[in-house]
Design a protein around this motif. Structure first.
Motif, PDB file in Angstrom:
ATOM      1  N   ILE A 134      93.018  69.810   6.520  1.00  0.00           N
ATOM      2  CA  ILE A 134      93.599  69.424   7.807  1.00  0.00           C
ATOM      3  C   ILE A 134      94.376  70.608   8.372  1.00  0.00           C
ATOM      4  N   ASN A 135      94.525  70.614   9.689  1.00  0.00           N
ATOM      5  CA  ASN A 135      95.338  71.625  10.355  1.00  0.00           C
ATOM      6  C   ASN A 135      96.804  71.220  10.387  1.00  0.00           C
ATOM      7  N   ALA A 136      97.024  69.928  10.378  1.00  0.00           N
ATOM      8  CA  ALA A 136      98.386  69.393  10.337  1.00  0.00           C
ATOM      9  C   ALA A 136      98.301  67.965   9.829  1.00  0.00           C
ATOM     10  N   PRO A 137      99.236  67.523   9.027  1.00  0.00           N
ATOM     11  CA  PRO A 137      99.185  66.145   8.528  1.00  0.00           C
ATOM     12  C   PRO A 137      99.415  65.158   9.655  1.00  0.00           C
ATOM     13  N   VAL A 138      98.637  64.119   9.651  1.00  0.00           N
ATOM     14  CA  VAL A 138      98.728  63.105  10.693  1.00  0.00           C
ATOM     15  C   VAL A 138      99.227  61.807  10.078  1.00  0.00           C
ATOM     16  N   LYS A 139     100.233  61.265  10.711  1.00  0.00           N
ATOM     17  CA  LYS A 139     100.751  59.978  10.263  1.00  0.00           C
ATOM     18  C   LYS A 139      99.804  58.890  10.749  1.00  0.00           C
ATOM     19  N   THR A 193      98.133  60.210   3.032  1.00  0.00           N
ATOM     20  CA  THR A 193      96.886  59.567   2.616  1.00  0.00           C
ATOM     21  C   THR A 193      96.476  60.032   1.224  1.00  0.00           C
ATOM     22  N   GLN A 194      96.649  61.315   0.959  1.00  0.00           N
ATOM     23  CA  GLN A 194      96.243  61.865  -0.334  1.00  0.00           C
ATOM     24  C   GLN A 194      97.082  61.281  -1.474  1.00  0.00           C
ATOM     25  N   PHE A 195      98.371  61.118  -1.231  1.00  0.00           N
ATOM     26  CA  PHE A 195      99.264  60.587  -2.256  1.00  0.00           C
ATOM     27  C   PHE A 195      98.985  59.113  -2.513  1.00  0.00           C
ATOM     28  N   LEU A 196      98.865  58.344  -1.452  1.00  0.00           N
ATOM     29  CA  LEU A 196      98.615  56.908  -1.619  1.00  0.00           C
ATOM     30  C   LEU A 196      97.238  56.672  -2.241  1.00  0.00           C
ATOM     31  N   GLY A 197      96.282  57.530  -1.925  1.00  0.00           N
ATOM     32  CA  GLY A 197      94.963  57.414  -2.539  1.00  0.00           C
ATOM     33  C   GLY A 197      95.023  57.639  -4.035  1.00  0.00           C
ATOM     34  N   LEU A 198      95.847  58.605  -4.462  1.00  0.00           N
ATOM     35  CA  LEU A 198      96.029  58.866  -5.882  1.00  0.00           C
ATOM     36  C   LEU A 198      96.617  57.644  -6.594  1.00  0.00           C
ATOM     37  N   ILE A 199      97.628  57.044  -5.983  1.00  0.00           N
ATOM     38  CA  ILE A 199      98.280  55.867  -6.580  1.00  0.00           C
ATOM     39  C   ILE A 199      97.316  54.683  -6.617  1.00  0.00           C
ATOM     40  N   ALA A 200      96.563  54.492  -5.539  1.00  0.00           N
ATOM     41  CA  ALA A 200      95.615  53.380  -5.485  1.00  0.00           C
ATOM     42  C   ALA A 200      94.542  53.524  -6.560  1.00  0.00           C
ATOM     43  N   LYS A 201      94.080  54.749  -6.781  1.00  0.00           N
ATOM     44  CA  LYS A 201      93.068  54.981  -7.815  1.00  0.00           C
ATOM     45  C   LYS A 201      93.597  54.574  -9.184  1.00  0.00           C
ATOM     46  N   GLU A 202      94.845  54.938  -9.475  1.00  0.00           N
ATOM     47  CA  GLU A 202      95.438  54.569 -10.760  1.00  0.00           C
ATOM     48  C   GLU A 202      95.628  53.068 -10.877  1.00  0.00           C
ATOM     49  N   GLN A 254      92.441  49.533  -3.404  1.00  0.00           N
ATOM     50  CA  GLN A 254      92.348  50.351  -2.209  1.00  0.00           C
ATOM     51  C   GLN A 254      93.760  50.626  -1.673  1.00  0.00           C
ATOM     52  N   PRO A 255      93.966  51.765  -1.011  1.00  0.00           N
ATOM     53  CA  PRO A 255      95.308  52.070  -0.481  1.00  0.00           C
ATOM     54  C   PRO A 255      95.861  50.969   0.405  1.00  0.00           C
ATOM     55  N   GLU A 256      94.997  50.352   1.194  1.00  0.00           N
ATOM     56  CA  GLU A 256      95.480  49.304   2.100  1.00  0.00           C
ATOM     57  C   GLU A 256      95.887  48.026   1.372  1.00  0.00           C
ATOM     58  N   ASP A 257      95.556  47.940   0.074  1.00  0.00           N
ATOM     59  CA  ASP A 257      95.943  46.756  -0.700  1.00  0.00           C
ATOM     60  C   ASP A 257      97.346  46.879  -1.300  1.00  0.00           C
ATOM     61  N   ILE A 258      97.903  48.072  -1.260  1.00  0.00           N
ATOM     62  CA  ILE A 258      99.229  48.278  -1.841  1.00  0.00           C
ATOM     63  C   ILE A 258     100.289  47.724  -0.902  1.00  0.00           C
ATOM     64  N   VAL A 259     101.119  46.836  -1.441  1.00  0.00           N
ATOM     65  CA  VAL A 259     102.170  46.198  -0.652  1.00  0.00           C
ATOM     66  C   VAL A 259     103.506  46.915  -0.846  1.00  0.00           C
ATOM     67  N   ASP A 260     103.760  47.370  -2.055  1.00  0.00           N
ATOM     68  CA  ASP A 260     105.002  48.093  -2.321  1.00  0.00           C
ATOM     69  C   ASP A 260     104.846  48.862  -3.629  1.00  0.00           C
ATOM     70  N   LEU A 261     105.788  49.763  -3.861  1.00  0.00           N
ATOM     71  CA  LEU A 261     105.732  50.567  -5.082  1.00  0.00           C
ATOM     72  C   LEU A 261     107.129  51.037  -5.477  1.00  0.00           C
ATOM     73  N   ASP A 262     107.284  51.289  -6.754  1.00  0.00           N
ATOM     74  CA  ASP A 262     108.528  51.826  -7.312  1.00  0.00           C
ATOM     75  C   ASP A 262     108.115  52.921  -8.284  1.00  0.00           C
ATOM     76  N   LEU A 263     108.149  54.173  -7.811  1.00  0.00           N
ATOM     77  CA  LEU A 263     107.574  55.284  -8.555  1.00  0.00           C
ATOM     78  C   LEU A 263     108.625  56.309  -8.971  1.00  0.00           C
ATOM     79  N   TYR A 264     108.452  56.842 -10.167  1.00  0.00           N
ATOM     80  CA  TYR A 264     109.371  57.807 -10.772  1.00  0.00           C
ATOM     81  C   TYR A 264     108.621  59.114 -11.048  1.00  0.00           C
TER      82      TYR A 264
END
Length: 485
Positions: free
Chosen positions: A194-199, A217-226, A230-240
């Motif tokens: 990407i040329n610039a990250p898009v929200k 998108t890249q970060f949430l995709g990583l978490i969703a894979k683990e 799917q990323p859109e299925d994630i409702v909340d998270l508590d990550l360390y």
């Protein structure tokens, strides 16, 4: 006898290695609680629902969790009756760390970054130049249901590089701005394509459960894979965030434990291990007490949470265990009970000897430290100290005394909190360690007599000594209390 074992004795090495195996998995309070839970189930403990009815039976073993990050296990002695006492050892599952912010997408100089919050009193300079990963709890939607997923990325994915020394105006002092300069790098714009990250905006109708616009998108995709969703299925998270450099037994004679989160996974692990070890002795069949090991969350930030020691959770559990007796069974039980708060202690540092009180200098392999503070930062009294001395004598485990200097600040533990809220006679103890609250401890070398002497982290003896002390405590407390005049 634990006091006569050398640091490289097979029993010491075995106990330390088993702790290392646990520590490698206990990367967050959620993972620590899960590891404890699995050990308890293997030992025949039954999980009880906090909201359900409990039918407590003598010689039976149970546990209950709170927020999946705190756990309270108990084994009912064969002679227990409501109104009898509780033998309690407690630790905590949390450690100072960086945690992902609810809205984490950040960017600078064509890098994608992840916004993090500082949790607890960490030595934040030690988080620079580390290979960081991320783990924790993810809540996903599955139709109308919400499911909890425990995830651990394991591989290094986040990095906080130091500023080059040539660009530093003050090369002698390093105190980072924790809001601006403690932002981990996730990826470059180039690698992200990407040329610039898009929200990203949520697609379709507004859904308050969606967090896709809160993170890269890249970060949430990583978490969703683990999490297997799917990323859109994630409702909340508590990550360390945590250091991927694994804990290990180290040193010239394999006498040290090197690793993060020793404060206070040592307390959590040895409390549970002591409880489990005590149940193999015949005394459990006739014990009038209930043996309890509790591991709380949020100690590092004051314990003020539903899963912390300041909550009414412990009292609620103890009252339920006293049910079926007289109307004052709970109050009667408190007077027959005793609590050990097991949290790490400061060993005397070879490079900073002036920081320690001259007559109270705990050493590695010297035994479990009893922590005293007349201003009640620790809950130890002369009576509770004397009781533990008797138990330590029977266990063959050495004790050390620790206080801080009058001109030095003093930390605290859950000991004073539980002692105050429950009226329990309490003692504060801990295993000696160096560099408390560092992500990864520094190795100090001292050259003497043509040999290298290593002094770092924690000692291997502590795991065996603390476990043996707590096991004997569970077995012998009722007798020792009965013999006090």
């Amino acid at each position: 006898m634990a006091a006569t074992l050398k640091p490289n004795a097979p029993e010491i090495r075995k106990a330390a290695q088993e702790f290392i195996n646990y520590l490698n998995k206990a990367v967050t309070p959620f993972h620590a609680t899960q590891e404890v839970k699995e050990r308890l189930i293997q030992a025949g403990f039954k999980e009880l629902p906090e909201s359900g009815h409990w039918d407590i039976q003598p010689t039976s073993k149970y546990f209950v969790t709170k927020n999946r990050s705190a756990i309270l296990a108990f084994a009912v002695g064969g002679s227990y009756k409501p109104g009898n006492g509780f033998s309690i050892v407690v630790g905590h599952t949390d450690s100072p760390c960086l945690r992902v912010k609810p809205i984490s997408h950040q960017k600078s100089e064509k890098f994608l970054q992840v916004g993090v919050s500082t949790y607890g009193g960490g030595i934040w300079r030690t988080w620079f130049d580390r290979d960081l990963s991320v783990a924790g709890l993810v809540i996903v939607k599955n139709g109308e249901k919400l499911q909890h997923k425990l995830i651990d990325v394991k591989k290094p994915v986040l990095f906080i590089p130091n500023l080059a020394i040539h660009l530093e105006t003050d090369r002698t002092t390093f105190k980072p701005n924790t809001e601006i300069e403690l932002r981990p790098i996730l990826e470059t714009f180039a690698a992200a394509g990407i040329n610039a990250p898009v929200k990203e905006d949520p697609k379709g109708e507004y859904d308050p459960r969606s967090i896709v616009s809160n993170h890269h998108t890249q970060f949430l995709g990583l978490i969703a894979k683990e999490a297997g969703c799917q990323p859109e299925d994630i409702v909340d998270l508590d990550l360390y965030l945590y250091d991927t450099n694994k804990p290990a037994i180290v040193g010239l004679e394999d006498e040290f434990i090197s690793g993060a989160r020793l404060d206070n996974q040592v307390g959590t692990y040895t409390a549970i291990s002591g409880l489990l070890e005590s149940l193999s002795a015949p005394a459990f069949q006739s014990d009038p007490q209930i043996r309890i090991a509790a591991c709380y969350d949020n100690e590092e930030v004051g314990s003020d949470s539903a899963m912390g020691a300041s909550s009414a959770f412990t009292e609620f559990v103890l009252r339920r265990l006293s049910a079926g007796g007289s109307t004052t069974a709970f109050e009667e039980a408190i007077g027959k009970s005793y609590l050990i708060s097991a949290d790490q202690a400061h060993a005397a540092h070879p490079n900073y000897p002036a920081k320690h009180e001259e007559n109270h200098r705990p050493t590695f392999h010297g035994g479990v430290c009893v922590k005293t503070n007349v201003n009640q930062r620790y809950a130890t009294t002369a009576t509770t100290h004397a009781i533990l001395k008797q138990i330590a004598f029977e266990a063959g485990v050495p004790l050390q005394d620790m206080i801080v200097r009058n001109d030095s600040p003093c930390g605290s533990t859950v000991g004073p909190i539980l002692s105050t809220k429950l009226g329990l006679q309490t003692i504060d103890v801990g295993c000696p360690q160096l560099a408390m609250h560092s992500i990864r401890y520094v190795l100090f070398l001292k050259f003497s007599f043509n040999q290298f002497i290593y002094s770092e982290f924690a000692d291997t003896s502590s795991i065996f000594q603390a476990t043996t002390l707590y096991s004997t405590f569970y077995e012998r407390l009722a007798t020792v209390l009965a013999n006090i005049q």
